[in-house]
Design an enzyme around this catalytic site. Structure first.
Site, PDB file in Angstrom:
ATOM      1  N   VAL A 106      -1.091   2.696   3.610  1.00 61.48           N
ATOM      2  CA  VAL A 106       0.602   3.410   2.998  1.00 61.48           C
ATOM      3  C   VAL A 106       1.970   2.682   3.380  1.00 61.48           C
ATOM      4  CG1 VAL A 106       1.223   5.993   2.833  1.00 61.48           C
ATOM      5  CG2 VAL A 106      -1.556   5.472   3.405  1.00 61.48           C
ATOM      6  N   CYS A 107       2.598   2.609   2.375  1.00 58.77           N
ATOM      7  CA  CYS A 107       3.583   1.824   2.618  1.00 58.77           C
ATOM      8  C   CYS A 107       3.694   0.544   3.589  1.00 58.77           C
ATOM      9  CB  CYS A 107       4.593   3.022   3.691  1.00 58.77           C
ATOM     10  SG  CYS A 107       6.235   3.391   3.527  1.00 58.77           S
ATOM     11  N   SER A 108       4.569   0.824   4.976  1.00 58.74           N
ATOM     12  CA  SER A 108       4.526  -0.599   6.461  1.00 58.74           C
ATOM     13  C   SER A 108       3.150  -0.538   7.043  1.00 58.74           C
ATOM     14  CB  SER A 108       5.733  -0.307   7.246  1.00 58.74           C
ATOM     15  OG  SER A 108       5.154   0.892   8.257  1.00 58.74           O
ATOM     16  N   THR A 126       4.098  -3.177  -1.275  1.00 63.33           N
ATOM     17  CA  THR A 126       4.053  -2.113  -0.051  1.00 63.33           C
ATOM     18  C   THR A 126       5.949  -1.358  -0.682  1.00 63.33           C
ATOM     19  OG1 THR A 126       5.079  -2.030   2.551  1.00 63.33           O
ATOM     20  CG2 THR A 126       5.789  -3.625   1.212  1.00 63.33           C
TER      21      THR A 126
END
Length: 325
Positions: A106-108, A126
């Site tokens: 998730v994301c970073s 990302t």
């Protein structure tokens, strides 16, 4: 079947992104006939895990718990873009992917997968703020900056925060069908599938600093006259240059062609008008220099991955009816 889910936690893990995995996979919804997952939080560093913002997480599970998971989730965290990770964690992620388990960031959290080598040669994404850093740190990754999530082999990556929900629901849909994914989405009061990609959420301001005065003046004129249909030859004439010289210096100054630059500014103006006014889409198209709504829709979908109407619903909601402009 997707039954066993483990979330790998390192110091600095973000509460919301952790919550995404917990909400989709950690809640008991058996009263609706939905699957109940064997869900565990795993300390990938010495516990208690320091979470962001300002609380700690205690868990009885260490990295050995990842070996039995059908899905390993890696949430985002503070400082994940720059920091290093233990070989024990990276080896556990590699082993999970090699035995066929899903690995989802998730994301970073994508930076953790990059450190494990799981992004090499794979499509991934990302948060749009970090795609450049991801490309710099892991040059073998095939980064798709405009999408909400990607799936390549056993590796699923998602863009910023809420896109983690999209990725998790995608995986549920893939493994257990649309009925299960839709039911979880309804329980969470979120759309089971969102239109478009994260390109629609990226603000693209007009550059404020220009080193080439002639090109700068040309850009300023185009900003003020986006409804004008002009050729490179006409722009070069305004800048008192030969067309070839103008095109070369324009590329050096902006990194793109005059046509693509104007198109980008027209899209940006259309975005602002869709967000801030009640103009019809046809009127927005005219004021942004596209001429008609069909042309606006064509370029909008190509650039942002969504339609003008869907974009307006996303950023303005259902309130306010369109009026003639």
């Amino acid at each position: 079947m997707l039954k066993n889910v483990a979330v790998a936690l390192t110091h600095g893990v973000n509460a919301f992104e952790l919550g995404v995995a917990a909400e989709v996979f950690g809640m008991d919804r058996s009263d609706q006939g939905l699957p109940v997952y064997d869900f565990a939080l795993v300390a990938a560093e010495p516990p208690p895990i320091r979470a962001n913002p300002a609380f700690t997480i205690g868990t009885e599970h260490g990295l050995g718990r990842l070996a039995e998971a059908d899905l390993v989730v890696v949430p985002a965290g503070q400082g994940y873009v720059e920091r290093e990770y233990s070989e024990e964690l990276l080896n556990a992620l590699r082993a999970a992917a090699e035995r066929g388990a899903w690995v989802l960031s998730v994301c970073s959290g994508a930076f953790v997968l990059g450190a494990a080598g799981l992004l090499d040669g794979r499509r991934c994404t990302t948060h749009w703020r970090y795609t450049r850093q991801l490309a710099q740190r892991w040059p073998k990754a095939r980064i798709e900056p405009d999408v909400l999530y990607t799936e390549d082999g056993p590796v699923v990556t998602s863009a910023g925060t809420a896109a983690g929900i999209d990725a998790c629901l995608h995986l549920v849909r893939r493994e257990q069908g649309s009925q299960v994914a839709n039911a979880i989405a309804r329980r969470m009061v979120v759309p089971p599938h969102r239109e478009g990609g994260q390109a629609q959420y990226i603000e693209q301001p007009v550059p404020s600093e220009r080193s080439d005065d002639a090109i700068g003046a040309s850009l300023h004129w185009m900003e003020e006259n986006l409804t004008e249909q002009v050729t490179v030859e006409q722009l070069a004439d305004r800048a008192h240059m030969a067309p070839r010289t103008y095109a070369r210096r324009f590329q050096q100054e902006t990194g793109t062609t005059p046509h693509q630059w104007v198109l980008g500014q027209r899209i940006l103006r259309a975005q602002h008008l869709l967000e801030e006014t009640n103009l019809t889409v046809d009127a927005v198209a005219a004021r942004a220099g596209f001429g008609n709504d069909a042309a606006l829709r064509h370029h909008f979908v190509r650039r942002l991955g969504t339609t003008p109407h869907a974009y307006r619903r996303t950023f303005r909601g259902p309130s306010g009816s369109e009026v003639l402009g």
